[in-house]
Write a protein that holds these residues in place. Structure first.
Motif, PDB file in Angstrom:
ATOM      1  N   ALA A  11      46.018  36.796  44.776  1.00 53.72           N
ATOM      2  CA  ALA A  11      44.631  37.042  44.359  1.00 53.72           C
ATOM      3  C   ALA A  11      44.709  37.740  43.003  1.00 53.72           C
ATOM      4  O   ALA A  11      45.793  38.101  42.548  1.00 53.72           O
ATOM      5  CB  ALA A  11      43.882  37.890  45.384  1.00 53.72           C
ATOM      6  N   PHE A  12      43.569  37.929  42.388  1.00 58.46           N
ATOM      7  CA  PHE A  12      43.553  38.583  41.082  1.00 58.46           C
ATOM      8  C   PHE A  12      43.367  40.085  41.248  1.00 58.46           C
ATOM      9  O   PHE A  12      42.563  40.544  42.059  1.00 58.46           O
ATOM     10  CB  PHE A  12      42.466  38.003  40.189  1.00 58.46           C
ATOM     11  CG  PHE A  12      42.793  36.616  39.719  1.00 58.46           C
ATOM     12  CD1 PHE A  12      43.708  36.416  38.693  1.00 58.46           C
ATOM     13  CD2 PHE A  12      42.223  35.513  40.329  1.00 58.46           C
ATOM     14  CE1 PHE A  12      44.042  35.144  38.279  1.00 58.46           C
ATOM     15  CE2 PHE A  12      42.550  34.238  39.919  1.00 58.46           C
ATOM     16  CZ  PHE A  12      43.462  34.048  38.887  1.00 58.46           C
ATOM     17  N   TYR A  13      44.146  40.824  40.465  1.00 64.64           N
ATOM     18  CA  TYR A  13      44.072  42.281  40.463  1.00 64.64           C
ATOM     19  C   TYR A  13      42.673  42.711  40.042  1.00 64.64           C
ATOM     20  O   TYR A  13      42.014  42.054  39.242  1.00 64.64           O
ATOM     21  CB  TYR A  13      45.112  42.839  39.494  1.00 64.64           C
ATOM     22  CG  TYR A  13      45.349  44.310  39.637  1.00 64.64           C
ATOM     23  CD1 TYR A  13      46.207  44.804  40.604  1.00 64.64           C
ATOM     24  CD2 TYR A  13      44.719  45.211  38.785  1.00 64.64           C
ATOM     25  CE1 TYR A  13      46.441  46.161  40.732  1.00 64.64           C
ATOM     26  CE2 TYR A  13      44.945  46.578  38.906  1.00 64.64           C
ATOM     27  CZ  TYR A  13      45.802  47.042  39.885  1.00 64.64           C
ATOM     28  OH  TYR A  13      46.011  48.380  40.009  1.00 64.64           O
ATOM     29  N   SER A  14      42.199  43.801  40.607  1.00 68.75           N
ATOM     30  CA  SER A  14      40.870  44.290  40.257  1.00 68.75           C
ATOM     31  C   SER A  14      40.936  45.781  39.916  1.00 68.75           C
ATOM     32  O   SER A  14      41.451  46.571  40.717  1.00 68.75           O
ATOM     33  CB  SER A  14      39.905  44.070  41.419  1.00 68.75           C
ATOM     34  OG  SER A  14      38.617  44.504  41.081  1.00 68.75           O
ATOM     35  N   PRO A  15      40.463  46.155  38.716  1.00 73.16           N
ATOM     36  CA  PRO A  15      39.897  45.265  37.693  1.00 73.16           C
ATOM     37  C   PRO A  15      40.997  44.635  36.856  1.00 73.16           C
ATOM     38  O   PRO A  15      42.032  45.254  36.604  1.00 73.16           O
ATOM     39  CB  PRO A  15      39.051  46.208  36.848  1.00 73.16           C
ATOM     40  CG  PRO A  15      39.769  47.526  36.935  1.00 73.16           C
ATOM     41  CD  PRO A  15      40.357  47.569  38.331  1.00 73.16           C
ATOM     42  N   LEU A  16      40.769  43.395  36.430  1.00 74.77           N
ATOM     43  CA  LEU A  16      41.708  42.724  35.545  1.00 74.77           C
ATOM     44  C   LEU A  16      41.756  43.455  34.209  1.00 74.77           C
ATOM     45  O   LEU A  16      40.733  43.886  33.688  1.00 74.77           O
ATOM     46  CB  LEU A  16      41.260  41.284  35.286  1.00 74.77           C
ATOM     47  CG  LEU A  16      41.715  40.201  36.253  1.00 74.77           C
ATOM     48  CD1 LEU A  16      41.130  38.864  35.824  1.00 74.77           C
ATOM     49  CD2 LEU A  16      43.220  40.121  36.353  1.00 74.77           C
ATOM     50  N   ARG A  27      45.130  30.484  38.013  1.00 73.14           N
ATOM     51  CA  ARG A  27      45.009  30.053  39.422  1.00 73.14           C
ATOM     52  C   ARG A  27      45.578  28.651  39.619  1.00 73.14           C
ATOM     53  O   ARG A  27      46.294  28.398  40.589  1.00 73.14           O
ATOM     54  CB  ARG A  27      43.539  30.106  39.856  1.00 73.14           C
ATOM     55  CG  ARG A  27      43.337  29.680  41.301  1.00 73.14           C
ATOM     56  CD  ARG A  27      41.946  29.965  41.788  1.00 73.14           C
ATOM     57  NE  ARG A  27      41.774  29.509  43.166  1.00 73.14           N
ATOM     58  CZ  ARG A  27      40.757  29.817  43.940  1.00 73.14           C
ATOM     59  NH1 ARG A  27      39.792  30.606  43.483  1.00 73.14           N
ATOM     60  NH2 ARG A  27      40.680  29.374  45.176  1.00 73.14           N
ATOM     61  N   ARG A  28      45.297  27.740  38.669  1.00 75.16           N
ATOM     62  CA  ARG A  28      45.850  26.388  38.778  1.00 75.16           C
ATOM     63  C   ARG A  28      47.375  26.415  38.750  1.00 75.16           C
ATOM     64  O   ARG A  28      48.034  25.675  39.496  1.00 75.16           O
ATOM     65  CB  ARG A  28      45.313  25.507  37.651  1.00 75.16           C
ATOM     66  CG  ARG A  28      43.907  25.009  37.879  1.00 75.16           C
ATOM     67  CD  ARG A  28      43.520  23.921  36.898  1.00 75.16           C
ATOM     68  NE  ARG A  28      43.497  24.398  35.526  1.00 75.16           N
ATOM     69  CZ  ARG A  28      42.437  24.971  34.954  1.00 75.16           C
ATOM     70  NH1 ARG A  28      41.322  25.138  35.658  1.00 75.16           N
ATOM     71  NH2 ARG A  28      42.484  25.368  33.707  1.00 75.16           N
ATOM     72  N   VAL A  43      47.733  38.998  40.708  1.00 74.99           N
ATOM     73  CA  VAL A  43      47.914  38.433  39.367  1.00 74.99           C
ATOM     74  C   VAL A  43      47.041  39.246  38.409  1.00 74.99           C
ATOM     75  O   VAL A  43      45.833  39.356  38.614  1.00 74.99           O
ATOM     76  CB  VAL A  43      47.508  36.946  39.315  1.00 74.99           C
ATOM     77  CG1 VAL A  43      47.677  36.396  37.901  1.00 74.99           C
ATOM     78  CG2 VAL A  43      48.333  36.131  40.306  1.00 74.99           C
ATOM     79  N   ASN A  44      47.661  39.834  37.403  1.00 78.18           N
ATOM     80  CA  ASN A  44      46.907  40.577  36.396  1.00 78.18           C
ATOM     81  C   ASN A  44      47.086  39.891  35.046  1.00 78.18           C
ATOM     82  O   ASN A  44      48.163  39.372  34.729  1.00 78.18           O
ATOM     83  CB  ASN A  44      47.376  42.030  36.311  1.00 78.18           C
ATOM     84  CG  ASN A  44      46.353  42.920  35.628  1.00 78.18           C
ATOM     85  OD1 ASN A  44      45.249  42.503  35.306  1.00 78.18           O
ATOM     86  ND2 ASN A  44      46.728  44.163  35.395  1.00 78.18           N
ATOM     87  N   LEU A  45      46.025  39.879  34.241  1.00 77.04           N
ATOM     88  CA  LEU A  45      46.019  39.209  32.939  1.00 77.04           C
ATOM     89  C   LEU A  45      45.571  40.197  31.871  1.00 77.04           C
ATOM     90  O   LEU A  45      44.648  40.976  32.102  1.00 77.04           O
ATOM     91  CB  LEU A  45      45.060  38.011  32.957  1.00 77.04           C
ATOM     92  CG  LEU A  45      45.274  36.982  34.062  1.00 77.04           C
ATOM     93  CD1 LEU A  45      44.090  36.037  34.147  1.00 77.04           C
ATOM     94  CD2 LEU A  45      46.564  36.207  33.834  1.00 77.04           C
ATOM     95  N   ASN A  46      46.215  40.141  30.720  1.00 78.60           N
ATOM     96  CA  ASN A  46      45.820  41.011  29.618  1.00 78.60           C
ATOM     97  C   ASN A  46      46.021  40.273  28.303  1.00 78.60           C
ATOM     98  O   ASN A  46      46.854  39.370  28.208  1.00 78.60           O
ATOM     99  CB  ASN A  46      46.642  42.300  29.615  1.00 78.60           C
ATOM    100  CG  ASN A  46      46.042  43.366  28.724  1.00 78.60           C
ATOM    101  OD1 ASN A  46      44.878  43.291  28.332  1.00 78.60           O
ATOM    102  ND2 ASN A  46      46.826  44.369  28.385  1.00 78.60           N
TER     103      ASN A  46
END
Length: 199
Positions: A46-51, A71-72, A90-93
């Protein structure tokens, strides 16, 4: 003034992803892995919160596209999206920095002197360095995978490159390409602790 600062931060974050994706020569991609992590136990995400890319507390068009691309990539490797109990966060920066290149180039020129001994003009070379200064913007996009149970980073991929402008209709494809470049360095599939062969 505070609102302007927040808006400027959002714009810079979005621009970093969009402009990095438009690098003419492709970004430089590196990755690092925790050698003690057991990748065979990871099957969901899942996506980390907060990204990190949503530092202002809400999603933007750019962060949404980047999440969709990540995600894809995860699902193409067999991972199942599970918001309630994921194995991986999953974290995005993304961010940008102004850079400067200084290039010294040797140059030769000629001065002409009349030689009374030779009774003609003689060319005498003179050497000097020409210094050129180039300013450019460098963009960085990070993808982090975090063990959800231990809250520990187990893999990270980073793309860095000079950035340029891109047309709005090309942004989705450019973001997909940048995220795909990063995930080319991720060798695991869901439930498998054995790295797949990388091209």
């Amino acid at each position: 003034m505070a609102r302007f600062a927040r808006n400027a931060g959002r714009w810079m974050m979005a621009a970093a992803v969009l402009l990095l994706a438009s690098c003419a020569t492709g970004p430089r991609v590196t990755s690092d892995v925790d050698p003690s992590a057991n990748f065979g136990q990871y099957r969901s995400f899942a996506f980390y919160s907060p990204l990190a890319i949503e530092g202002q507390g809400y999603a933007t068009l750019t962060s949404g596209r980047t999440k969709d691309a990540a995600r894809r990539q995860m699902e193409s490797r067999g991972y199942v999206y599970d918001e309630t109990s994921p194995d991986l966060w999953v974290n995005l920066n993304a961010y940008m920095q102004e850079r400067t290149d200084v290039v010294n180039t040797p140059e030769v020129d000629y001065d002409y002197y009349y030689s009374y001994r030779a009774r003609r003009y003689v060319a005498v070379p003179t050497w000097r360095d020409r210094t050129d200064v180039y300013k450019y913007t460098e963009g960085t996009l990070n993808v982090d995978l975090v063990d959800a149970k231990q809250n520990r980073l187990v893999w990270t991929g980073v793309a860095v490159g000079r950035v340029g402008r891109t047309k709005p209709e090309e942004r989705g494809a450019k973001i997909d390409a940048a995220v795909a470049e990063i995930f080319l360095r991720y060798p695991y599939r869901a439930g498998s602790g054995t790295p797949a062969a990388t091209p």
